[in-house]
Write an enzyme that holds these catalytic residues in place. Structure first.
Site, PDB file in Angstrom:
ATOM      1  N   ASP A   1     -23.455 -10.968 -28.452  1.00  0.00           N
ATOM      2  CA  ASP A   1     -22.391 -10.096 -28.964  1.00  0.00           C
ATOM      3  C   ASP A   1     -22.123 -10.231 -30.474  1.00  0.00           C
ATOM      4  OD1 ASP A   1     -22.307  -9.607 -26.267  1.00  0.00           O
ATOM      5  OD2 ASP A   1     -20.205 -10.134 -25.981  1.00  0.00           O
TER       6      ASP A   1
ATOM      7  N   LYS B   1     -23.657  -4.753 -21.562  1.00  0.00           N
ATOM      8  CA  LYS B   1     -22.845  -5.253 -20.452  1.00  0.00           C
ATOM      9  C   LYS B   1     -21.414  -4.772 -20.613  1.00  0.00           C
ATOM     10  CE  LYS B   1     -21.919  -9.496 -22.998  1.00  0.00           C
ATOM     11  NZ  LYS B   1     -20.468  -9.354 -23.177  1.00  0.00           N
TER      12      LYS B   1
ATOM     13  N   CYS C   1     -17.999 -15.123 -23.926  1.00  0.00           N
ATOM     14  CA  CYS C   1     -19.322 -14.601 -23.580  1.00  0.00           C
ATOM     15  C   CYS C   1     -20.445 -15.621 -23.764  1.00  0.00           C
ATOM     16  CB  CYS C   1     -19.580 -13.312 -24.336  1.00  0.00           C
ATOM     17  SG  CYS C   1     -18.464 -12.004 -23.745  1.00  0.00           S
TER      18      CYS C   1
HETATM   19  C1  VGL Z   1     -15.893 -11.158 -25.456  1.00  0.00           C
HETATM   20  C2  VGL Z   1     -13.702 -10.957 -24.821  1.00  0.00           C
HETATM   21  C3  VGL Z   1     -13.914  -9.666 -24.380  1.00  0.00           C
HETATM   22  C4  VGL Z   1     -16.969 -12.010 -26.057  1.00  0.00           C
HETATM   23  C5  VGL Z   1     -16.137  -9.878 -25.016  1.00  0.00           C
HETATM   24  O1  VGL Z   1     -17.964 -11.461 -26.567  1.00  0.00           O
HETATM   25  O2  VGL Z   1     -16.818 -13.251 -26.026  1.00  0.00           O
HETATM   26  N1  VGL Z   1     -14.676 -11.696 -25.344  1.00  0.00           N
HETATM   27  N2  VGL Z   1     -15.132  -9.146 -24.486  1.00  0.00           N
END
Ligand code: VGL
Ligand code: ZN
Length: 204
Positions: A10, A108, A153
């Site tokens: 991410d 995702k 994540c």
């Molecule tokens: C994430 C919270 C919500 C992350 C993704 O990438 O850690 N955290 N969505």
């Protein structure tokens, strides 16, 4: 020689300073990712990829605010600011990330009813993203994990990688945490090490 994949979790604008769900110093991870990519047999990037009506967004719960905990389809769910909406600039990879060095992108979090912290499965472990099969089809036995955010994540991706039978190493220098509560990121690292993830030290 066993093959090793790098999983970049991410590295998207909304998790960078100034983003909708900003992680402090999150952009420091991009340089680490770029430096390491050429060393791997396979580079996989995950991308948080939500529809605007995703139920992890506090905005879709009129009675709740960000950071609050609700039940979603039988699972505990932290509510987040609207982030990484499909096709928006916030969902794009950081502009300094060497996207040409990424071989595969795993998206995702597209099902509005369930969040997906892990790059392997949704939080209910009901549906696979295909990451395991992809890695296995390339002969990957070891995965090195880094990215954002350490306490969400990255943690769930590393733990699922272990459960999927991979040797897992965490590149701590390439991770930063949300730290909703102080110390969350460090606790997440401790949890990963406790579960069997090994720490990988890299020259930054
Ligand atoms: C994430 C919270 C919500 C992350 C993704 O990438 O850690 N955290 N969505
Ligand atoms: Zn998300």
């Amino acid at each position: 020689m066993t093959k090793t994949a790098l999983i970049l979790v991410d590295l998207q604008n909304d998790f960078m300073p100034g983003g909708a769900l900003a992680v402090a110093d999150g952009d420091a991870t991009v340089r680490v990712a770029n430096a390491l990519m050429p060393d791997y047999d396979l580079v996989i990037a995950t991308q948080d990829w939500h529809p605007a009506d995703h139920m992890s967004f506090a905005a879709n719960h009129p009675a709740n605010g960000p950071g609050e905990l609700v039940q979603l389809d039988g699972l505990d769910q932290v509510l987040w600011p609207v982030h990484c909406v499909q096709g928006t600039a916030g969902a794009s990879f950081h502009s300094a990330l060497n996207v040409a060095g990424i071989h595969e992108v795993i998206r995702k979090g597209s099902d509005r009813r369930v969040d997906s912290y892990s790059g392997f499965f949704d939080n209910g472990k009901r549906k696979s993203t295909g990451l395991s099969d992809l890695a296995r089809s390339h002969g990957i036995e070891t995965v090195h994990v880094m990215g954002l955010a350490t306490d969400y994540c990255v943690k769930f991706t590393a733990l699922d990688a272990l459960h999927e039978g991979f040797d897992v190493r965490l590149i701590v220098a390439g991770c930063r945490g949300v730290n909703l509560a102080p110390g969350d990121a460090q606790r997440a690292v401790d949890d990963m090490l406790e579960a069997g993830v090994k720490e990988l030290h890299v020259n930054e």
